[in-house]
Design a protein around this motif. Structure first.
Motif, PDB file in Angstrom:
ATOM      1  N   ILE A   1       0.861  -1.175   0.000  1.00  0.00           N
ATOM      2  CA  ILE A   1       0.000   0.000   0.000  1.00  0.00           C
ATOM      3  C   ILE A   1       0.898   1.226   0.000  1.00  0.00           C
ATOM      4  CG2 ILE A   1      -0.203   0.175   2.520  1.00  0.00           C
ATOM      5  CD1 ILE A   1      -3.192   0.941   2.011  1.00  0.00           C
ATOM      6  N   MET A   2       0.445   2.301  -0.641  1.00  0.00           N
ATOM      7  CA  MET A   2       1.202   3.548  -0.672  1.00  0.00           C
ATOM      8  C   MET A   2       0.501   4.594   0.185  1.00  0.00           C
ATOM      9  SD  MET A   2       2.247   6.070  -3.870  1.00  0.00           S
ATOM     10  CE  MET A   2       3.509   4.954  -4.495  1.00  0.00           C
TER      11      MET A   2
ATOM     12  N   ALA B   1       9.409   1.366   1.749  1.00  0.00           N
ATOM     13  CA  ALA B   1      10.195   2.050   0.726  1.00  0.00           C
ATOM     14  C   ALA B   1       9.695   3.481   0.652  1.00  0.00           C
ATOM     15  CB  ALA B   1      10.060   1.356  -0.630  1.00  0.00           C
ATOM     16  N   LYS B   2      10.502   4.358   0.082  1.00  0.00           N
ATOM     17  CA  LYS B   2      10.143   5.769  -0.090  1.00  0.00           C
ATOM     18  C   LYS B   2      10.286   6.124  -1.558  1.00  0.00           C
ATOM     19  CE  LYS B   2       9.263  10.100   0.978  1.00  0.00           C
ATOM     20  NZ  LYS B   2       9.956  10.952   1.937  1.00  0.00           N
TER      21      LYS B   2
ATOM     22  N   VAL C   1       4.387  -4.425   2.411  1.00  0.00           N
ATOM     23  CA  VAL C   1       5.301  -3.328   2.102  1.00  0.00           C
ATOM     24  C   VAL C   1       4.498  -2.025   2.122  1.00  0.00           C
ATOM     25  CG1 VAL C   1       6.848  -2.289   0.397  1.00  0.00           C
ATOM     26  CG2 VAL C   1       6.780  -4.783   0.673  1.00  0.00           C
ATOM     27  N   VAL C   2       4.931  -1.087   2.959  1.00  0.00           N
ATOM     28  CA  VAL C   2       4.319   0.236   3.004  1.00  0.00           C
ATOM     29  C   VAL C   2       5.230   1.198   2.260  1.00  0.00           C
ATOM     30  CG1 VAL C   2       3.461   2.100   4.472  1.00  0.00           C
ATOM     31  CG2 VAL C   2       3.239  -0.287   5.222  1.00  0.00           C
ATOM     32  N   VAL C   3       4.726   1.781   1.186  1.00  0.00           N
ATOM     33  CA  VAL C   3       5.498   2.717   0.369  1.00  0.00           C
ATOM     34  C   VAL C   3       5.069   4.128   0.741  1.00  0.00           C
ATOM     35  CG1 VAL C   3       6.065   3.481  -1.967  1.00  0.00           C
ATOM     36  CG2 VAL C   3       5.641   1.046  -1.514  1.00  0.00           C
ATOM     37  N   GLU C   4       6.021   4.923   1.211  1.00  0.00           N
ATOM     38  CA  GLU C   4       5.722   6.309   1.558  1.00  0.00           C
ATOM     39  C   GLU C   4       5.997   7.205   0.360  1.00  0.00           C
ATOM     40  OE1 GLU C   4       7.157   9.936   4.522  1.00  0.00           O
ATOM     41  OE2 GLU C   4       7.816   7.878   4.938  1.00  0.00           O
TER      42      GLU C   4
ATOM     43  N   ILE D   1       4.907   5.143  -9.566  1.00  0.00           N
ATOM     44  CA  ILE D   1       5.181   3.883  -8.865  1.00  0.00           C
ATOM     45  C   ILE D   1       3.872   3.161  -8.565  1.00  0.00           C
ATOM     46  CG2 ILE D   1       6.252   2.842  -6.829  1.00  0.00           C
ATOM     47  CD1 ILE D   1       8.213   4.219  -8.767  1.00  0.00           C
ATOM     48  N   ALA D   2       2.864   3.906  -8.096  1.00  0.00           N
ATOM     49  CA  ALA D   2       1.571   3.288  -7.805  1.00  0.00           C
ATOM     50  C   ALA D   2       0.982   2.651  -9.052  1.00  0.00           C
ATOM     51  CB  ALA D   2       0.620   4.330  -7.235  1.00  0.00           C
TER      52      ALA D   2
END
Length: 467
Positions: free
Chosen positions: A6-7, A38-39, A85-88, A110-111
């Protein structure tokens, strides 16, 4: 079970993305869920907080700097041995360069590329039902980017919560949490962002409090349900462009290791090394040997290259100037082996550094420039650099992609030859940058990846010392 992702995104910087990301990581970890993070975009500081929570390297995903194979390999690394995975997101969800489409450096790239749903964080301070229109706009702006839920941040009162929650539901979006505005101690900041994770002695307690807040005010079950499985073809996509991974461990676009044994400056003054660089260097068989200039340590003489990353040398200039063993050891090292400095490391390679109070501190003198933190000017943006001569970064003509983010200025350029020709992300020619003398090189440019191709030749431009 497939790894899900998720972002966490927002309309702008400062809207609460980092707080929500850390809250989710802390709360899910407490529940026994194996989390990775991840960022998007160029950033060192937030990934260091991710790493402190997950116990895994902080990684970056950047669609302008990194080609699809390198993005896939990095996301593949982020999902190894985790459940979520949490994408900031960086900046605003759709913010980036104007072109090229799908590779603008925008979080939405990226999303869209990896089909990651977005949890939209809205700072609703000073707003009521208008937040519904904002949420609706984000949900419909780019059809291939799915806004799966909304977190309302900085909500002032129960009435404010009712107004804003109803507006979000009227926009046909679920409310996944309402974070109340409350007094407390936020994470302290300085000129390049949050104070580094390694400098927070009370970070563990702060994160535990944040996990408590997440349990109270976020619908963690709903957020977890919105996360979507990452495509199982990530590694296959990488291999399709890279051939046999065992035979060629570096994905296309990854910066090759600068040496077999890399002496890496690593302390509060030198901490800005991208996690994917170190990850792929190690996978390629290189060994990273850290040392601390602030502890007056010199690079290990058994190493064949020394790398001084960026960081905050301007805050530690006096201590670095007094580190005689570091200075002598680095000078000795540089007589036979390459030394490279990025941004803060470049500043330390110069003759002197002027701190915020205007005091000049002697640096290593391996290059001839003098830099100042007292006479500040913001330099920020994507950069494409073409090397003008062979160095640890590559052969002459090699194109690299990365960024600049610094307030320091060059007081004296010195007489060293420039390292590279620089362009902004939009193609604007910025002239020569950095310096090189023998095996010593450096610039304010931070490299993320190798570029797609060399830039066309430039006419000779006098070196002005700007970087």
């Amino acid at each position: 079970m497939s790894v899900r992702a998720i972002m966490v995104a927002a309309p702008r910087s400062g809207g609460g993305k980092t707080t929500v990301t850390l809250a989710l990581l802390a709360a899910f970890r407490r529940r026994g869920i194996r989390v990775g993070a991840a960022k998007t975009g160029p950033d060192y500081i937030d990934p260091a907080f991710h790493a402190a929570l997950t116990g895994r390297p902080g990684l970056n995903l950047d669609s302008w700097c990194m080609n699809p194979a390198l993005l896939a390999a990095t996301l593949e690394a982020a999902r190894q041995d985790v459940d979520l995975v949490v994408v900031e997101s960086a900046m605003g969800l759709f913010d980036g360069l104007v072109t090229p489409e799908g590779a603008r450096g925008a979080p939405s790239d990226i999303a869209s590329c990896f089909n990651i749903p977005v949890l939209l964080v809205l700072d609703v301070s000073g707003q009521g039902q208008t937040v519904g229109a904002v949420a609706h706009g984000f949900a419909t702006w780019q059809p291939e980017v799915q806004v799966a839920g909304v977190v309302l941040n900085r909500v002032a009162s129960p009435r404010h919560a009712r107004l804003t929650e109803e507006a979000i539901r009227a926009a046909a979006l679920p409310v996944c949490g309402t974070l109340l505005r409350q007094p407390g101690t936020p994470l302290p900041e300085r000129h390049l962002g949050l104070v580094q994770a390694r400098e927070h002695h009370g970070l563990t307690d702060w994160l535990e409090d944040l996990a408590d807040k997440a349990e109270r005010e976020l619908n963690l079950d709903a957020i977890l349900a919105t996360a979507r499985p990452l495509p199982d073809t990530l590694l296959q996509a990488e291999n399709s462009q890279n051939g046999n991974r065992q035979a060629a461990p570096l994905p296309p676009g990854a910066l090759p290791p600068p040496g077999q044994r890399i002496a890496l400056a690593d302390d509060a003054a030198f901490s800005f090394l991208y996690g994917h660089l170190a990850l792929f260097w190690r996978r390629a068989g290189a060994e990273i040997v850290p040392f601390s200039p602030l502890a007056d340590e010199a690079p290990d003489p058994s190493c064949d290259v020394c790398w001084l990353p960026g960081g905050y040398p301007e805050l530690h200039a006096g201590k670095l100037a007094a580190a005689e063993q570091f200075r002598r050891g680095l000078a000795t090292f540089a007589t036979t082996r390459p030394v490279h400095g990025e941004c803060g490391g470049f500043m330390v390679l110069g003759e002197a550094l002027e701190d915020a109070q205007g005091t000049h501190h002697r640096m290593t003198g391996l290059l001839g420039h003098v830099t100042s933190f007292a006479r500040r000017k913001l330099n920020l943006g994507y950069r494409e650099a073409t090397l003008l001569a062979p160095s640890v970064l590559g052969q002459a003509g090699t194109t690299l992609r990365g960024h600049e983010f610094h307030y320091a200025t060059v007081l004296e350029a010195g007489a060293d030859a420039p390292l590279a020709q620089l362009r902004a992300g939009d193609g604007t020619d910025l002239g020569p940058c950095g310096g090189r003398r023998g095996g010593v090189s450096g610039s304010f440019f931070h490299v993320l990846a190798c570029g797609p191709a060399a830039l066309p030749p430039h006419p000779a431009v006098p070196h002005t010392g700007s970087a």
